[in-house]
Write a protein that holds these residues in place. Sequence first.
Motif, short mmCIF file in Angstrom:
data_model
loop_
_atom_site.label_atom_id
_atom_site.label_comp_id
_atom_site.label_asym_id
_atom_site.label_seq_id
_atom_site.Cartn_x
_atom_site.Cartn_y
_atom_site.Cartn_z
N VAL A 107 30.84 33.13 31.14
CA VAL A 107 30.11 34.33 31.79
C VAL A 107 30.45 34.24 33.30
N LEU A 108 30.00 32.92 33.74
CA LEU A 108 30.16 32.56 35.20
C LEU A 108 31.48 32.62 35.50
N ASP A 109 32.60 32.41 34.93
CA ASP A 109 33.97 32.51 34.97
C ASP A 109 34.43 33.72 35.40
N GLY A 110 33.93 34.69 34.32
CA GLY A 110 34.21 36.27 34.50
C GLY A 110 33.57 36.73 35.73
N VAL A 111 32.47 36.39 35.99
CA VAL A 111 31.74 36.96 37.28
C VAL A 111 32.38 36.47 38.49
N MET A 112 32.95 35.11 38.65
CA MET A 112 33.86 34.68 39.76
C MET A 112 35.10 35.41 39.96
N GLY A 113 35.65 35.84 38.65
CA GLY A 113 36.96 36.45 38.53
C GLY A 113 36.69 37.82 39.28
N ALA A 114 35.79 38.69 38.90
CA ALA A 114 35.42 39.94 39.06
C ALA A 114 35.20 40.08 40.41
N LEU A 115 34.73 38.81 40.98
CA LEU A 115 34.20 38.93 42.57
C LEU A 115 35.37 38.61 43.50
N GLY A 116 36.43 38.16 42.90
CA GLY A 116 37.57 37.71 43.54
C GLY A 116 37.42 36.04 43.93
N LEU A 117 36.71 35.31 43.46
CA LEU A 117 36.24 34.04 44.01
C LEU A 117 36.99 32.97 43.16
#
Length: 122
Positions: A107-117
Amino acid sequence: MGFILRLLVNALALYLLTQVYSGVRFASGADIGSVLLAALVMGIVNALIRPVLLLLSLPINLLTLGLFTLVVNAAVLWIVASVTALNVAGFGAAFIGAIILAVISWVLDGVMGALGLDGARD
């Protein structure tokens, strides 16, 4: 920058694991440094020891169609707990904790990808 960001995400995942699941806890009096140290050790164990464990368990991993990888992940969490302030109630708790940690990290990796980080280029 990517290493520090990955370390912080892993530390957050470990901290969230201890908040969600009572079988994995940090020792009383553990501070943010203990969480960061546990995340650093987790990264080192994942980079050095986990591939060896996966290679050694390849035959049983093939027989179980990859499900034995969950046991290897539990062993990694158990190893990290043995050298840091992380406390695991037993191997069963490490097994369940490893599954929950994988979901939290996903989930955190998905959030990081969505934020472009995540460092991906367009």
